[in-house]
Scaffold this active site. Structure first.
Site, mmCIF file in Angstrom:
data_model
loop_
_atom_site.group_PDB
_atom_site.id
_atom_site.type_symbol
_atom_site.label_atom_id
_atom_site.label_comp_id
_atom_site.label_asym_id
_atom_site.label_seq_id
_atom_site.Cartn_x
_atom_site.Cartn_y
_atom_site.Cartn_z
ATOM 1 N N GLU A 1 -4.654 -7.395 4.800
ATOM 2 C CA GLU A 1 -3.786 -6.314 5.262
ATOM 3 C C GLU A 1 -2.945 -6.817 6.417
ATOM 4 O OE1 GLU A 1 -5.878 -2.871 6.546
ATOM 5 O OE2 GLU A 1 -4.085 -1.701 6.904
ATOM 6 N N TYR B 1 -3.123 11.437 6.213
ATOM 7 C CA TYR B 1 -3.476 10.087 6.628
ATOM 8 C C TYR B 1 -2.459 9.085 6.078
ATOM 9 C CZ TYR B 1 -4.762 5.443 6.633
ATOM 10 O OH TYR B 1 -4.650 4.110 6.815
ATOM 11 N N GLU C 1 -9.152 2.246 -1.844
ATOM 12 C CA GLU C 1 -9.904 1.879 -0.640
ATOM 13 C C GLU C 1 -10.618 3.070 -0.019
ATOM 14 O OE1 GLU C 1 -7.314 0.288 2.327
ATOM 15 O OE2 GLU C 1 -8.730 0.695 3.938
ATOM 16 N N ASP D 1 -5.199 3.865 -0.010
ATOM 17 C CA ASP D 1 -6.326 4.098 0.898
ATOM 18 C C ASP D 1 -6.694 5.577 0.867
ATOM 19 O OD1 ASP D 1 -6.929 3.072 4.366
ATOM 20 O OD2 ASP D 1 -8.184 4.139 2.908
ATOM 21 N N ARG E 1 0.866 -1.188 0.000
ATOM 22 C CA ARG E 1 0.000 0.000 0.000
ATOM 23 C C ARG E 1 0.895 1.229 0.000
ATOM 24 N NH1 ARG E 1 -3.894 2.146 4.878
ATOM 25 N NH2 ARG E 1 -1.977 3.243 5.454
ATOM 26 N N ARG F 1 -13.934 -5.260 3.042
ATOM 27 C CA ARG F 1 -12.846 -5.138 4.019
ATOM 28 C C ARG F 1 -13.283 -5.423 5.454
ATOM 29 N NH1 ARG F 1 -8.004 -3.822 4.260
ATOM 30 N NH2 ARG F 1 -8.090 -1.768 5.260
ATOM 31 N N GLU G 1 -13.825 -1.533 6.251
ATOM 32 C CA GLU G 1 -13.126 -1.794 7.520
ATOM 33 C C GLU G 1 -13.921 -1.261 8.706
ATOM 34 O OE1 GLU G 1 -9.437 0.333 6.633
ATOM 35 O OE2 GLU G 1 -9.925 1.680 8.268
ATOM 36 N N HIS H 1 -9.248 6.755 2.417
ATOM 37 C CA HIS H 1 -9.673 6.952 3.816
ATOM 38 C C HIS H 1 -10.867 7.896 3.942
ATOM 39 C CE1 HIS H 1 -8.878 6.795 8.201
ATOM 40 N NE2 HIS H 1 -8.273 5.683 7.854
ATOM 41 N N TRP I 1 -12.198 11.969 8.782
ATOM 42 C CA TRP I 1 -10.778 11.624 8.939
ATOM 43 C C TRP I 1 -10.523 10.266 8.334
ATOM 44 C CZ3 TRP I 1 -8.153 7.561 11.349
ATOM 45 C CH2 TRP I 1 -6.763 7.705 11.287
HETATM 46 C C1 CS2 Z 1 -6.561 2.183 7.805
HETATM 47 C C2 CS2 Z 1 -6.462 2.024 9.286
HETATM 48 O O1 CS2 Z 1 -5.345 0.187 7.702
HETATM 49 C C3 CS2 Z 1 -6.166 0.899 7.117
HETATM 50 O O2 CS2 Z 1 -6.688 0.639 6.025
HETATM 51 O O3 CS2 Z 1 -7.788 2.627 7.341
HETATM 52 O O4 CS2 Z 1 -5.144 2.312 9.651
HETATM 53 C C4 CS2 Z 1 -7.388 2.890 10.104
HETATM 54 O O5 CS2 Z 1 -7.052 4.252 9.920
HETATM 55 C C5 CS2 Z 1 -7.235 2.509 11.566
HETATM 56 O O6 CS2 Z 1 -7.464 1.125 11.684
HETATM 57 C C6 CS2 Z 1 -8.212 3.270 12.426
HETATM 58 O O7 CS2 Z 1 -8.110 2.821 13.757
HETATM 59 MG MG MG Z 2 -8.269 1.810 5.496
#
Ligand code: CS2
Ligand code: MG
Length: 403
Positions: free
Chosen positions: A340, A160, A237, A211, A148, A284, A263, A213, A403
């Site tokens: 991941e 991020y 993602e 990502d 990634r 995810r 996620e 995010h 975020w």
């Molecule tokens: C992120 C995470 O790993 C990822 O794909 O989206 O690091 C996420 O920010 C954290 O799990 C939040 O606690």
């Molecule tokens: Mg993520």
């Protein structure tokens, strides 16, 4: 029958907070479940200790599905990350116990292995595109087939996914939420440059992921997906916040870049439309936040019917218990995509000794009975809970963003 005689929560902070549920049966077999919800750990710990544990005592530990249904339907206030993380912890611990009693690794109880190992992706990041590519080269040199890429954006601090510590990215690093600033315009210019430089430097064999995010609107995500198409990303993602599942129709109209999301999902209802309309390519959702192995298998089966593969979240705020459970799940399902794998710190690995191993770009859960992970309670006690929040994001005009 293996009667549940005790269940307790263990909170520890070996570099970051983890909540673990430990269930014990009358014949001394114990099972572990991860209950970690980054930034809201104590909410899940209380949900378990104050509301779930009293209902577990005396039950048959073999009745995994019935206990799942009891905790889901019996809560009345169903779904959501706190409830489903608590149910997940019970579920993981019961699968762990069942495996130990059977003398089999959990993946054998789930139908056996569909593959020789679990392809994982690591996290390469850096303040600049060159730094990010240098980090990616290290992953490739260490045998990773997938990486990634996240990079800094000129004019923005705290972007991020860009870690101050080369190896471990822990966004929950402050006693109160850190305020970060976000500019979609600046970001949208950098991401395609990153992928163009990465393909030039790393070639076409390695899978490259990104990502977003949750930062873009659907049409902005469509534009970014189109901008990235020449560089063939494995996936883009969390392109846009997914409460509005129909919003992904707009992204699909504009790009063939594969989409991954989920996620932060806690049940199949968060992704039913995304999957049945094939609005995404990878789901995810994770063992710890989506109701455990029992519910995640149902999500994976539904996804399989619609040509959607899995890509479970595996950040450092998911404990080695979740990583172990995820690997048993990943090994056993037909529509696995990728896992991941953000490595944990040495302190975390010392608190959670485990059987899973990395080789040739793949993880394997090992052959230990159950999940193949334990907790060293003396070591855990040396790391007391430390309040930590995830950051928040504001736009340049000061208004709240995602975020
Ligand atoms: C992120 C995470 O790993 C990822 O794909 O989206 O690091 C996420 O920010 C954290 O799990 C939040 O606690
Ligand atoms: Mg993520």
């Amino acid at each position: 029958m293996p009667k549940i005689i005790s269940a307790k929560t263990i909170v520890t902070c070996p570099g970051r907070n983890f909540v673990t549920l430990k269930i014990e049966t009358g014949d001394g077999v114990t099972g572990l479940g991860d209950a970690t919800l980054n930034g809201r750990e104590l909410a899940v710990e209380s949900y378990l200790r104050d509301h779930v544990v009293p209902c577990l005592i005396g039950r048959d530990a073999h009745q995994i599905e019935d206990i799942w249904q009891y905790l889901y339907r019996g809560a009345y206030w169903r779904r959501g990350p706190v409830t489903m993380s608590a149910i997940a912890a019970v579920d993981m611990a019961l699968w762990d116990i069942k495996g130990k009693i059977a003398g089999l690794p959990v993946y054998q109880l789930l139908g056996g292995a569909c593959r020789t190992g679990v392809m994982v992706y690591g996290h390469a990041n850096g303040e600049t595109i060159d730094d990010t590519i240098a980090a990616a080269r290290e992953y490739v040199a260490n045998g990773y087939k997938a990486v990634r890429l996240q990079t800094g954006v000129p004019g923005m601090s705290d972007v991020y996914g860009v870690s101050k510590d080369k190896l471990f990215y822990e966004p929950a690093d402050s006693d109160l939420p850190k305020e970060t600033v976000w500019s979609t315009d600046k970001y949208m210019r950098v991401a395609p440059e990153l992928f163009a430089a990465a393909r030039k430097a790393l070639g076409w064999e390695v899978h490259l992921l990104h990502d977003v995010h949750h930062r873009l609107t659907p049409i902005e995500a469509g534009r970014l997906g189109k901008d990235l198409e020449p560089y063939r990303p494995f996936w883009m993602e969390d392109a846009t916040p997914a409460e509005n599942q129909a919003g992904f129709r707009l992204i699909r109209q504009h790009t063939t870049t594969p989409l991954a999301v989920g996620e932060i999902f806690s049940s199949i209802w968060d992704c039913k439309q995304l999957i049945e309309e094939q609005l995404i390519d990878y789901i995810r959702a994770t063992v710890v936040h989506a109701g455990g192995i029992t519910h995640l298998r149902k999500i994976a089966s539904f996804a399989d019917l619609h040509g959607v593969r899995t890509g479970c979240h595996g950040a450092t705020d998911l404990s080695p218990v979740t990583m172990a459970a995820a690997l048993h799940f990943d090994l056993s399902i037909p529509n696995f995509g990728i896992q991941e794998y953000m490595r944990h710190t040495a302190d975390t690995d010392a608190v959670f000794p485990h059987a899973y191993t990395f080789e040739g770009g793949m993880l394997h859960p090992g052959e230990a009975p159950g999940l193949g992970v334990e907790i060293d309670e003396d070591a855990a006690a040396r790391f007391p809970y430390k309040r930590a929040y995830l950051p928040v994001a504001r736009r340049l005009d000061g208004s709240m963003h995602d975020w």
